[in-house]
Scaffold this motif. Structure first.
Motif, PDB file in Angstrom:
ATOM      1  N   HIS A  57      22.835 -30.468  13.174  1.00  0.00           N
ATOM      2  CA  HIS A  57      23.760 -31.886  13.185  1.00  0.00           C
ATOM      3  C   HIS A  57      22.903 -32.880  13.017  1.00  0.00           C
ATOM      4  N   ASP A  58      21.445 -32.710  12.970  1.00  0.00           N
ATOM      5  CA  ASP A  58      20.534 -33.716  12.692  1.00  0.00           C
ATOM      6  C   ASP A  58      20.946 -34.654  11.630  1.00  0.00           C
ATOM      7  N   GLN A  59      20.979 -35.857  11.751  1.00  0.00           N
ATOM      8  CA  GLN A  59      21.750 -36.586  10.581  1.00  0.00           C
ATOM      9  C   GLN A  59      21.060 -36.501   9.116  1.00  0.00           C
ATOM     10  N   ARG A  60      19.751 -36.262   9.054  1.00  0.00           N
ATOM     11  CA  ARG A  60      19.104 -35.815   7.896  1.00  0.00           C
ATOM     12  C   ARG A  60      19.545 -34.497   7.163  1.00  0.00           C
ATOM     13  N   ARG A  61      19.370 -33.441   8.394  1.00  0.00           N
ATOM     14  CA  ARG A  61      19.496 -32.028   7.843  1.00  0.00           C
ATOM     15  C   ARG A  61      20.997 -31.786   7.481  1.00  0.00           C
ATOM     16  N   ARG A  62      22.031 -32.721   8.191  1.00  0.00           N
ATOM     17  CA  ARG A  62      23.379 -32.572   7.774  1.00  0.00           C
ATOM     18  C   ARG A  62      23.566 -33.271   6.273  1.00  0.00           C
ATOM     19  N   ALA A  63      23.010 -34.261   6.130  1.00  0.00           N
ATOM     20  CA  ALA A  63      23.501 -34.893   4.821  1.00  0.00           C
ATOM     21  C   ALA A  63      22.718 -34.058   3.786  1.00  0.00           C
ATOM     22  N   ALA A  64      21.468 -33.440   3.932  1.00  0.00           N
ATOM     23  CA  ALA A  64      21.058 -32.493   2.817  1.00  0.00           C
ATOM     24  C   ALA A  64      21.982 -31.148   2.646  1.00  0.00           C
ATOM     25  N   ALA A  65      22.501 -30.728   3.842  1.00  0.00           N
ATOM     26  CA  ALA A  65      23.409 -29.598   3.657  1.00  0.00           C
ATOM     27  C   ALA A  65      24.603 -30.005   2.859  1.00  0.00           C
ATOM     28  N   ASP A  66      25.222 -31.364   3.205  1.00  0.00           N
ATOM     29  CA  ASP A  66      26.336 -31.565   2.716  1.00  0.00           C
ATOM     30  C   ASP A  66      26.370 -31.967   1.275  1.00  0.00           C
ATOM     31  N   ALA A  67      25.213 -32.484   0.822  1.00  0.00           N
ATOM     32  CA  ALA A  67      24.932 -32.663  -0.640  1.00  0.00           C
ATOM     33  C   ALA A  67      24.784 -31.530  -1.322  1.00  0.00           C
ATOM     34  N   LEU A  68      24.167 -30.466  -0.841  1.00  0.00           N
ATOM     35  CA  LEU A  68      24.093 -29.195  -1.569  1.00  0.00           C
ATOM     36  C   LEU A  68      25.474 -28.448  -1.689  1.00  0.00           C
ATOM     37  N   ALA A  69      26.124 -28.695  -0.760  1.00  0.00           N
ATOM     38  CA  ALA A  69      27.636 -28.068  -0.682  1.00  0.00           C
ATOM     39  C   ALA A  69      28.475 -28.430  -1.677  1.00  0.00           C
TER      40      ALA A  69
END
Length: 256
Positions: free
Chosen positions: A237-249
């Protein structure tokens, strides 16, 4: 001044050259071996030693026995068997009770074993038989054909049957998305396919893809991309990790 003529190859030189050609030929499909620079550079009048010709014949027989002539997503050759001298063999999954996975050697093995390990540590502890790699080509359809090339895995197929959505809780889905983002998008989740298959994970890039090689190397040397390595929990749920995961999704869902 006239050029000095090149000295003829010694017998030892010819034998060493022939051995190098044999090594290259054994590692290539037969047709590619004959077209390789090493083979093409030989004088047409030169007769290879029996050992070289036998090696090429064995490579041809192996490929005729194992290769189907079809390719899965990304252009990976599909094979009729694993652990039979081809490119697909049983690989260990350290830190899990799994007996091993039948996967394509090299980068596919590194990437998919890492995915399975993170799934085991961070989503659900896997029991023997709950992760499957290579499967025989007969009966495979669509993206599941990647199983026959050793570039895909099914995880807990009994829990996530094809055609059924919503098999993961939100926190599990967050981890799954983080794993895919860590792998740089070289793996796709069947849950994002038009024909949903939430147990399926497969490579979408080909053998010469630079990103695949980079991700595999990063995993092999233990670079700090997901809290050092599989088995070390990370804050998905780290902001940067979550942003990368959401973008890839978003990208992978839109690529259906």
């Amino acid at each position: 001044m006239s050029a000095t003529p090149a000295s003829p190859l010694s017998r030892r030189g010819l034998l060493l050259r022939a051995a190098a050609v044999a090594t290259a030929a054994a590692a290539l499909p037969y047709a590619e071996a004959l077209a390789s620079p090493a083979y093409a550079a030989e004088p047409r009048t030169y007769t290879f030693p029996e050992a070289v010709r036998a090696g090429v014949a064995r490579a041809k027989a192996r490929n005729e026995r194992l290769l189907t002539g079809a390719r899965s997503a990304g252009g990976w050759p599909m094979e009729t068997a694993a652990d039979q001298g081809g490119s697909i063999a049983t690989r260990p999954v350290p830190g899990t009770p799994l007996a091993g996975l039948q996967l394509r050697s090299g980068a596919p093995e590194s990437v998919l074993v890492h995915l399975v390990r993170r799934f085991h540590y961070e989503i659900a502890a896997l029991q023997p038989g709950e992760a499957v790699g290579w499967s025989a080509p007969a009966g495979l359809r669509g993206t599941a054909r990647a199983l026959a090339s050793g570039t895909a895995v099914r995880i807990r197929p009994g829990h996530y049957p094809p055609g059924t959505e919503g098999g993961f809780f939100p926190v599990e889905l967050a981890v799954l998305r983080d794993i895919l983002a860590e792998l740089g998008g070289v793996v796709r989740w069947g849950g994002d396919d038009r024909n949903v298959d939430e147990s399926l994970f497969y490579l979408t890039v080909g053998p010469d893809d630079a990103k695949l090689a980079s991700v595999a190397e990063r995993i092999r040397v233990g670079a700090p991309t997901s809290g050092q390595s599989a088995g070390v929990l990370v804050d998905v749920h780290d902001q940067r990790r979550r942003a990368a995961a959401d973008a890839l999704a978003r990208r992978q869902k839109n690529a259906v």
